[in-house]
Design a protein around this motif. Sequence first.
Motif, PDB file in Angstrom:
ATOM      1  N   ARG A  77       0.863  -1.186   0.000  1.00 10.72           N
ATOM      2  CA  ARG A  77       0.000   0.000   0.000  1.00 10.72           C
ATOM      3  C   ARG A  77       0.892   1.227   0.000  1.00 10.72           C
ATOM      4  O   ARG A  77       2.100   1.134   0.202  1.00 10.72           O
ATOM      5  N   GLN A  78       0.314   2.383  -0.189  1.00  8.85           N
ATOM      6  CA  GLN A  78       1.106   3.604  -0.109  1.00  8.85           C
ATOM      7  C   GLN A  78       1.745   3.747   1.262  1.00  8.85           C
ATOM      8  O   GLN A  78       2.844   4.286   1.400  1.00  8.85           O
ATOM      9  N   ALA A  79       1.083   3.231   2.277  1.00  5.87           N
ATOM     10  CA  ALA A  79       1.592   3.346   3.646  1.00  5.87           C
ATOM     11  C   ALA A  79       2.678   2.337   3.959  1.00  5.87           C
ATOM     12  O   ALA A  79       3.323   2.428   5.009  1.00  5.87           O
ATOM     13  N   GLY A  80       2.891   1.326   3.089  1.00  4.31           N
ATOM     14  CA  GLY A  80       3.928   0.345   3.358  1.00  4.31           C
ATOM     15  C   GLY A  80       3.513  -1.058   2.985  1.00  4.31           C
ATOM     16  O   GLY A  80       2.410  -1.307   2.479  1.00  4.31           O
ATOM     17  N   LEU A  81       4.393  -2.009   3.275  1.00  5.94           N
ATOM     18  CA  LEU A  81       4.215  -3.408   2.901  1.00  5.94           C
ATOM     19  C   LEU A  81       3.748  -4.223   4.093  1.00  5.94           C
ATOM     20  O   LEU A  81       4.325  -4.142   5.185  1.00  5.94           O
ATOM     21  N   LEU A  82       2.709  -5.039   3.880  1.00  6.32           N
ATOM     22  CA  LEU A  82       2.215  -5.962   4.893  1.00  6.32           C
ATOM     23  C   LEU A  82       2.518  -7.380   4.452  1.00  6.32           C
ATOM     24  O   LEU A  82       2.328  -7.732   3.284  1.00  6.32           O
ATOM     25  N   THR A  83       2.987  -8.215   5.401  1.00 11.34           N
ATOM     26  CA  THR A  83       3.401  -9.570   5.040  1.00 11.34           C
ATOM     27  C   THR A  83       2.822 -10.650   5.948  1.00 11.34           C
ATOM     28  O   THR A  83       3.113 -11.826   5.743  1.00 11.34           O
ATOM     29  N   LYS A  84       2.024 -10.277   6.922  1.00 15.88           N
ATOM     30  CA  LYS A  84       1.466 -11.258   7.853  1.00 15.88           C
ATOM     31  C   LYS A  84      -0.046 -11.322   7.717  1.00 15.88           C
ATOM     32  O   LYS A  84      -0.707 -10.295   7.519  1.00 15.88           O
ATOM     33  N   GLU A  85      -0.589 -12.547   7.852  1.00 16.27           N
ATOM     34  CA  GLU A  85      -2.025 -12.746   7.662  1.00 16.27           C
ATOM     35  C   GLU A  85      -2.847 -11.931   8.647  1.00 16.27           C
ATOM     36  O   GLU A  85      -3.955 -11.481   8.317  1.00 16.27           O
ATOM     37  N   GLN A  86      -2.329 -11.728   9.865  1.00 16.75           N
ATOM     38  CA  GLN A  86      -3.098 -10.956  10.838  1.00 16.75           C
ATOM     39  C   GLN A  86      -3.166  -9.475  10.480  1.00 16.75           C
ATOM     40  O   GLN A  86      -4.006  -8.740  11.000  1.00 16.75           O
ATOM     41  N   ASP A  87      -2.270  -9.039   9.570  1.00 13.66           N
ATOM     42  CA  ASP A  87      -2.270  -7.630   9.165  1.00 13.66           C
ATOM     43  C   ASP A  87      -3.199  -7.355   7.993  1.00 13.66           C
ATOM     44  O   ASP A  87      -3.699  -6.234   7.843  1.00 13.66           O
ATOM     45  N   ASP A  88      -3.404  -8.352   7.135  1.00 18.66           N
ATOM     46  CA  ASP A  88      -4.312  -8.185   5.997  1.00 18.66           C
ATOM     47  C   ASP A  88      -4.856  -9.540   5.587  1.00 18.66           C
ATOM     48  O   ASP A  88      -4.086 -10.490   5.376  1.00 18.66           O
ATOM     49  N   ALA A  89      -6.163  -9.637   5.436  1.00 20.27           N
ATOM     50  CA  ALA A  89      -6.818 -10.917   5.142  1.00 20.27           C
ATOM     51  C   ALA A  89      -6.469 -11.452   3.767  1.00 20.27           C
ATOM     52  O   ALA A  89      -6.665 -12.643   3.497  1.00 20.27           O
ATOM     53  N   ALA A  90      -5.946 -10.588   2.866  1.00 20.72           N
ATOM     54  CA  ALA A  90      -5.616 -11.054   1.519  1.00 20.72           C
ATOM     55  C   ALA A  90      -4.365 -11.925   1.506  1.00 20.72           C
ATOM     56  O   ALA A  90      -4.169 -12.716   0.571  1.00 20.72           O
ATOM     57  N   ILE A  91      -3.512 -11.790   2.520  1.00 20.97           N
ATOM     58  CA  ILE A  91      -2.274 -12.567   2.556  1.00 20.97           C
ATOM     59  C   ILE A  91      -2.608 -14.035   2.809  1.00 20.97           C
ATOM     60  O   ILE A  91      -3.334 -14.374   3.744  1.00 20.97           O
ATOM     61  N   GLY A  92      -2.088 -14.888   1.947  1.00 19.63           N
ATOM     62  CA  GLY A  92      -2.390 -16.316   2.014  1.00 19.63           C
ATOM     63  C   GLY A  92      -3.434 -16.768   1.019  1.00 19.63           C
ATOM     64  O   GLY A  92      -3.632 -17.973   0.843  1.00 19.63           O
ATOM     65  N   LEU A  93      -4.120 -15.825   0.351  1.00 25.70           N
ATOM     66  CA  LEU A  93      -5.097 -16.211  -0.666  1.00 25.70           C
ATOM     67  C   LEU A  93      -4.393 -16.939  -1.809  1.00 25.70           C
ATOM     68  O   LEU A  93      -3.216 -16.720  -2.088  1.00 25.70           O
ATOM     69  N   LEU A  94      -5.137 -17.800  -2.512  1.00 23.03           N
ATOM     70  CA  LEU A  94      -4.579 -18.679  -3.533  1.00 23.03           C
ATOM     71  C   LEU A  94      -4.781 -18.103  -4.932  1.00 23.03           C
ATOM     72  O   LEU A  94      -5.896 -17.741  -5.306  1.00 23.03           O
ATOM     73  N   ILE A  95      -3.685 -18.019  -5.713  1.00 20.43           N
ATOM     74  CA  ILE A  95      -3.789 -17.706  -7.138  1.00 20.43           C
ATOM     75  C   ILE A  95      -4.223 -18.983  -7.842  1.00 20.43           C
ATOM     76  O   ILE A  95      -3.525 -19.994  -7.812  1.00 20.43           O
ATOM     77  N   ALA A  96      -5.373 -18.950  -8.484  1.00 25.55           N
ATOM     78  CA  ALA A  96      -5.956 -20.150  -9.084  1.00 25.55           C
ATOM     79  C   ALA A  96      -6.112 -19.968 -10.589  1.00 25.55           C
ATOM     80  O   ALA A  96      -5.783 -18.918 -11.157  1.00 25.55           O
ATOM     81  N   GLY A  97      -6.645 -21.004 -11.219  1.00 23.42           N
ATOM     82  CA  GLY A  97      -6.904 -20.976 -12.652  1.00 23.42           C
ATOM     83  C   GLY A  97      -8.382 -21.087 -12.931  1.00 23.42           C
ATOM     84  O   GLY A  97      -9.226 -20.773 -12.095  1.00 23.42           O
ATOM     85  N   SER A  98      -8.709 -21.599 -14.103  1.00 27.07           N
ATOM     86  CA  SER A  98     -10.096 -21.707 -14.519  1.00 27.07           C
ATOM     87  C   SER A  98     -10.772 -22.917 -13.889  1.00 27.07           C
ATOM     88  O   SER A  98     -10.143 -23.945 -13.650  1.00 27.07           O
ATOM     89  N   ASN A  99     -12.073 -22.771 -13.626  1.00 28.27           N
ATOM     90  CA  ASN A  99     -12.872 -23.893 -13.137  1.00 28.27           C
ATOM     91  C   ASN A  99     -13.503 -24.694 -14.273  1.00 28.27           C
ATOM     92  O   ASN A  99     -14.060 -25.764 -14.038  1.00 28.27           O
ATOM     93  N   ASN A 100     -13.438 -24.165 -15.516  1.00 28.91           N
ATOM     94  CA  ASN A 100     -14.190 -24.808 -16.592  1.00 28.91           C
ATOM     95  C   ASN A 100     -13.402 -24.998 -17.884  1.00 28.91           C
ATOM     96  O   ASN A 100     -13.987 -25.215 -18.935  1.00 28.91           O
ATOM     97  N   GLN A 101     -12.067 -24.903 -17.829  1.00 31.08           N
ATOM     98  CA  GLN A 101     -11.281 -25.172 -19.028  1.00 31.08           C
ATOM     99  C   GLN A 101      -9.901 -25.658 -18.613  1.00 31.08           C
ATOM    100  O   GLN A 101      -9.512 -25.559 -17.448  1.00 31.08           O
ATOM    101  N   VAL A 102      -9.168 -26.199 -19.595  1.00 36.11           N
ATOM    102  CA  VAL A 102      -7.833 -26.703 -19.315  1.00 36.11           C
ATOM    103  C   VAL A 102      -6.866 -25.531 -19.138  1.00 36.11           C
ATOM    104  O   VAL A 102      -7.231 -24.371 -19.313  1.00 36.11           O
ATOM    105  N   ALA A 103      -5.630 -25.853 -18.787  1.00 38.13           N
ATOM    106  CA  ALA A 103      -4.616 -24.826 -18.555  1.00 38.13           C
ATOM    107  C   ALA A 103      -4.272 -24.091 -19.840  1.00 38.13           C
ATOM    108  O   ALA A 103      -4.625 -24.513 -20.945  1.00 38.13           O
ATOM    109  N   GLY A 104      -3.545 -22.974 -19.686  1.00 41.02           N
ATOM    110  CA  GLY A 104      -3.058 -22.248 -20.843  1.00 41.02           C
ATOM    111  C   GLY A 104      -1.978 -23.039 -21.562  1.00 41.02           C
ATOM    112  O   GLY A 104      -1.571 -24.126 -21.140  1.00 41.02           O
ATOM    113  N   LYS A 105      -1.513 -22.507 -22.668  1.00 47.25           N
ATOM    114  CA  LYS A 105      -0.495 -23.168 -23.483  1.00 47.25           C
ATOM    115  C   LYS A 105       0.721 -22.245 -23.641  1.00 47.25           C
ATOM    116  O   LYS A 105       0.580 -21.037 -23.849  1.00 47.25           O
ATOM    117  N   LEU A 106       1.913 -22.848 -23.548  1.00 54.43           N
ATOM    118  CA  LEU A 106       3.157 -22.125 -23.789  1.00 54.43           C
ATOM    119  C   LEU A 106       3.626 -22.441 -25.199  1.00 54.43           C
ATOM    120  O   LEU A 106       3.815 -23.609 -25.545  1.00 54.43           O
TER     121      LEU A 106
END
Length: 652
Positions: A77-106
């Motif tokens: 944030r502009q005020a600084g960096l948060l790295t602990k789950e107790q400081d921000d609920a977004a920390i620990g959230l999972l980066i996911a993919g699609s629920n209805n299609q296969v993975a991307g292609k390289l």
Amino acid sequence: MSYLGWPRLHFKGRFQADTSTVNNDVRHYKSDTFEPQFQEMMVGQGQGNSRRTNGYWNPEGTGAWRMLGCRITGVARQAGLLTKEQDDAAIGLLIAGSNNQVAGKLVDLDPQQQAVSQIWGLKIALDDVQGHRLFDSEYMVSTFIDLWKRQQIPQNFDQTLAAAFQSKLGNVTWGDLSGYPVLKSLRQASEDGLLSIRFSVFGFDRSPEAGDYTTGVVIGSIGPSTQSEPSHFVLGRQLVAKLKGQNPTAPANQVYSFQCLDHPDQNTISVDLGNSLPILHANGDLQDVGELYMAVDKQGQLKQGHCLDSSQIELLGQVNYQDQNWFQNCAGIVDFNYSRNTWLESNLADHRLVLLKKDDCADYKVLIAETDNGLYVRADNYVYRLNPGESATVDFYATRFGQPVELNLAINANNAMLGGAGTGATLNTEKWPVPEVGEPASAIHYPDSLEIDTSGHAQLRLTADSAGPGRPRGYLDGQVYGVGYSIQNAPADYIYDPWNFISILVWDAWQIPEQPTWYRDIQPILEQYGNLYPIMSRHLVELGNYDSVVKHLNTLKLSFSLPVSDPNSMPVSRDLSTNKRATILNWLDNVDDSGLPLKGHPDDRPVCPAPVFTTEIKEIEADIVMDRGGKQDYLMQILARINARDQEDESC
């Protein structure tokens, strides 16, 4: 804006790139001399008689690209960096993919241009621990950039090269953000349906016996985005590394190129070192290169590699990259606030940025510096596929210290970074010559100059000749071309980024037959793909066999009719021209009295024209070759071409 804006989410995890490696060698496209061994796993990883390349390290690759176990590790944030789950609920959230299609292609552009791999058809989402979707998005096709030898100590059969991907996430749809104020702020800071993302990839393991086979480490950031900004780089401050000789992957002073974004309204500059500091091991442990500091060049005279005393610079602050978990928590991005320094407040906007190392030679040594006079120009997208007669528009942006600037560009052919064979068809009794690239030059048209006005933006038009290249590579459809650009009247000794050029695949002209037949029109196309992607022939459909193909008509109709942006589109490699695709679909629909597509006669099979050959490419010793790999082999051959060209110039 961009991923260097606020708020931004930093993440770390692994990625999978399950590429098929049979197509790493251009000569494997020659169907009449293709050998079954080319679909087998390589034997040995060294050089000499003990090494048989075969189909290299992953012949049954699916082409899939996906995120694995990626989680939010920090919230900036502009005020600084948060790295602990107790400081921000977004920390620990999972980066996911699609629920209805296969993975991307390289996908590589071409076997003779393997240095611009792209991710197609990828979905990126964010989930909470209960699996509730917080946002969904479509990753806009992008090409990796800043490919360099980052890993210093090879492990197993690591790919020691690293790179970065930057793009926009489009069609963003948000879920219930209750309890996630940072996500609400991110949605508010972005224009509807957009986000910005950049991530670096490294430590990719190609050892089939390893538990992390076909996977590597990914660390990146997601931030706000707008419609008007470039998709694949930041309109900010650009520090471009001086190189060791001609090797585009070897920085002269250990640190690779990076970009920064000044936020003058906040008196803060964001510096992205996520793909710039060398790593020791595949897990991403950063190499100790000494005490590092970001600073501003007061006089504009500092050169990379030179020593200086403290009177010549104004410090922004130290880069604390040696702190525990620094890399994963901030993804290599540091925000330097300069609100208490009146000189920086007044002068940062038009003085060069430098990254310094504390050094015995004086007070500091310059590892990398902003471009001379702050001038920088780049094509946003730099990979194109064109059918004969088709055109594409390339967006160019020019800046001076991150602000729009008027300048003129010279546009010219630049095929130096194209060519090569690949991994080397070592099973053959004779070395097949390698097709030439960039010829005929008449197959691609563009102006020889481009004027960029005070808006800092202009468009270059590329047009493929309606006659096509004329099959100069014989067994390989079309031709690859490089288009370079340079600043007219640039400062003396200006350092250009060697990766900043445009790569184009121009397909050959192809007349769609009214009644295509298997032997004459379809088998030559499908057999080649069957050779190059044995995972399909062995487990689904034998593409070179009529009887096998007609058993899967509906599946093939669907796959060949899908848009190329769909991850299920055929072929995986995205190197099928519009007319050839139409021919295949026409054949699938045009059936005889038995209800099957027309077969024709084996004698109808066309004879492939002979390609134009280059002279044999000899291997050379180079810093890039710590271990051998598809990209290493490809780039080593490119270096050999460059060195041979330079030697010819000197002899003249």
